[in-house]
Motif scaffolding. Structure first.
Motif, PDB file in Angstrom:
ATOM      1  N   PHE A   1       0.195  -3.292   2.986  1.00  0.00           N
ATOM      2  CA  PHE A   1       1.090  -1.992   2.697  1.00  0.00           C
ATOM      3  C   PHE A   1       2.232  -1.537   3.163  1.00  0.00           C
ATOM      4  O   PHE A   1       3.282  -1.229   2.887  1.00  0.00           O
ATOM      5  CB  PHE A   1      -0.320  -0.854   2.766  1.00  0.00           C
ATOM      6  N   LEU A   2       2.384  -2.332   4.705  1.00  0.00           N
ATOM      7  CA  LEU A   2       3.464  -1.690   4.424  1.00  0.00           C
ATOM      8  C   LEU A   2       4.492  -3.259   4.264  1.00  0.00           C
ATOM      9  O   LEU A   2       6.057  -2.055   4.140  1.00  0.00           O
ATOM     10  CB  LEU A   2       3.541  -2.407   6.534  1.00  0.00           C
ATOM     11  N   GLY A   3       4.633  -3.811   4.205  1.00  0.00           N
ATOM     12  CA  GLY A   3       5.380  -4.879   3.285  1.00  0.00           C
ATOM     13  C   GLY A   3       5.241  -4.509   2.289  1.00  0.00           C
ATOM     14  O   GLY A   3       6.776  -4.503   1.787  1.00  0.00           O
ATOM     15  N   GLY A   4       4.687  -3.496   1.985  1.00  0.00           N
ATOM     16  CA  GLY A   4       5.179  -3.173  -0.006  1.00  0.00           C
ATOM     17  C   GLY A   4       5.882  -2.379  -0.093  1.00  0.00           C
ATOM     18  O   GLY A   4       7.007  -2.083  -0.822  1.00  0.00           O
ATOM     19  N   ALA A   5       5.774  -1.148   1.355  1.00  0.00           N
ATOM     20  CA  ALA A   5       6.746  -0.116   1.396  1.00  0.00           C
ATOM     21  C   ALA A   5       8.078  -0.600   1.209  1.00  0.00           C
ATOM     22  O   ALA A   5       9.139  -0.442   0.893  1.00  0.00           O
ATOM     23  CB  ALA A   5       6.398   0.948   2.129  1.00  0.00           C
ATOM     24  N   VAL A   6       8.388  -0.983   2.573  1.00  0.00           N
ATOM     25  CA  VAL A   6       9.773  -1.962   3.207  1.00  0.00           C
ATOM     26  C   VAL A   6      10.007  -2.595   1.318  1.00  0.00           C
ATOM     27  O   VAL A   6      11.453  -2.739   1.441  1.00  0.00           O
ATOM     28  CB  VAL A   6      10.066  -3.240   3.682  1.00  0.00           C
ATOM     29  N   GLN A   7       9.275  -3.479   0.316  1.00  0.00           N
ATOM     30  CA  GLN A   7       9.784  -4.011  -0.246  1.00  0.00           C
ATOM     31  C   GLN A   7       9.832  -2.870  -1.248  1.00  0.00           C
ATOM     32  O   GLN A   7      11.602  -3.626  -2.064  1.00  0.00           O
ATOM     33  CB  GLN A   7       8.600  -4.805  -1.134  1.00  0.00           C
ATOM     34  N   LYS A   8       9.062  -2.376  -1.578  1.00  0.00           N
ATOM     35  CA  LYS A   8       9.686  -0.956  -2.751  1.00  0.00           C
ATOM     36  C   LYS A   8      10.793  -0.597  -2.135  1.00  0.00           C
ATOM     37  O   LYS A   8      11.814  -0.183  -2.827  1.00  0.00           O
ATOM     38  CB  LYS A   8       9.129   0.229  -3.195  1.00  0.00           C
ATOM     39  N   ALA A   9      11.058  -0.432  -1.230  1.00  0.00           N
ATOM     40  CA  ALA A   9      12.120   0.652  -0.447  1.00  0.00           C
ATOM     41  C   ALA A   9      13.953  -0.771  -0.457  1.00  0.00           C
ATOM     42  O   ALA A   9      14.537  -0.124  -1.525  1.00  0.00           O
ATOM     43  CB  ALA A   9      12.542   0.775   0.776  1.00  0.00           C
ATOM     44  N   SER A  10      13.491  -2.012  -0.243  1.00  0.00           N
ATOM     45  CA  SER A  10      14.850  -2.840  -0.343  1.00  0.00           C
ATOM     46  C   SER A  10      15.145  -3.726  -1.710  1.00  0.00           C
ATOM     47  O   SER A  10      16.040  -3.613  -1.638  1.00  0.00           O
ATOM     48  CB  SER A  10      14.320  -3.341   0.855  1.00  0.00           C
ATOM     49  N   SER A  11      14.498  -3.650  -2.330  1.00  0.00           N
ATOM     50  CA  SER A  11      14.320  -4.328  -4.052  1.00  0.00           C
ATOM     51  C   SER A  11      12.789  -3.415  -4.692  1.00  0.00           C
ATOM     52  O   SER A  11      12.558  -4.277  -4.783  1.00  0.00           O
ATOM     53  CB  SER A  11      14.156  -5.515  -3.452  1.00  0.00           C
ATOM     54  N   PRO A  12      13.728  -2.385  -5.607  1.00  0.00           N
ATOM     55  CA  PRO A  12      12.920  -1.571  -5.774  1.00  0.00           C
ATOM     56  C   PRO A  12      12.455  -1.692  -7.547  1.00  0.00           C
ATOM     57  O   PRO A  12      12.039  -1.899  -8.287  1.00  0.00           O
ATOM     58  CB  PRO A  12      13.204  -0.184  -5.950  1.00  0.00           C
ATOM     59  N   GLU A  13      13.580  -3.010  -7.829  1.00  0.00           N
ATOM     60  CA  GLU A  13      13.821  -3.111  -9.238  1.00  0.00           C
ATOM     61  C   GLU A  13      12.273  -4.452 -10.193  1.00  0.00           C
ATOM     62  O   GLU A  13      11.832  -3.556 -11.194  1.00  0.00           O
ATOM     63  CB  GLU A  13      14.912  -4.262  -9.885  1.00  0.00           C
ATOM     64  N   GLY A  14      11.833  -4.546  -9.082  1.00  0.00           N
ATOM     65  CA  GLY A  14      10.701  -5.792 -10.107  1.00  0.00           C
ATOM     66  C   GLY A  14       9.373  -4.515  -9.872  1.00  0.00           C
ATOM     67  O   GLY A  14       9.113  -4.818 -11.244  1.00  0.00           O
ATOM     68  N   ALA A  15       8.842  -3.545  -9.183  1.00  0.00           N
ATOM     69  CA  ALA A  15       8.022  -2.061  -9.453  1.00  0.00           C
ATOM     70  C   ALA A  15       9.058  -2.423 -10.251  1.00  0.00           C
ATOM     71  O   ALA A  15       7.811  -1.302 -11.208  1.00  0.00           O
ATOM     72  CB  ALA A  15       7.686  -1.803  -8.248  1.00  0.00           C
TER      73      ALA A  15
END
Length: 126
Positions: A21-35
């Motif tokens: 979940f922490l990785g998911g938060a980082v991914q959403k913050a750094s590269s939100p386009e996919g989500a």
């Protein structure tokens, strides 16, 4: 009575779920386009990514520290169930893998919700 190995397994399991979940938060913050594209594909407002990011981050930190583990794990199980719908694309094997993994993660969260954070947590009853 839990053994040292049982406590270690619960601790590592809790950390691994938190890392997801922490990785998911980082991914959403750094590269939100996919989500955002997944949300848009379901005709949902793309700004929903930001509350999801905050929830992922706070829930991950709670699991990492072992605080409020039971209610947080229950909420994460529900979150995984709801978000799995976005990945239910039978024509795409990769998305179906994510769909199934979401349910597996929900299962791990339900185990934490029932059994608590284990002995190695800031809030043992959790």
């Amino acid at each position: 009575m839990r053994t040292h190995l049982d406590n270690l397994a619960v601790f590592i399991g809790r950390l691994l779920i938190a890392a997801l979940f922490l990785g998911g938060a980082v991914q959403k913050a750094s590269s939100p386009e996919g989500a955002m594209a997944l949300l848009a594909g379901w005709q949902l407002p793309v700004w929903l990514i930001w509350p999801a990011l905050v929830f992922n981050a706070l829930a991950g930190i709670a699991l990492l520290l072992g605080v409020w583990t039971r209610p947080v794990a229950f909420l994460l199980a529900a979150y995984c169930g709801v978000t799995s719908v976005f990945h239910y694309l039978p024509e795409d094997p990769w998305q179906m893998t994510i769909f199934v993994k979401n349910w597996a993660i929900a299962g791990g969260c339900l185990v934490l919700a029932v059994h608590g954070p284990g002995a190695w947590a800031l809030q043992r009853g959790g």
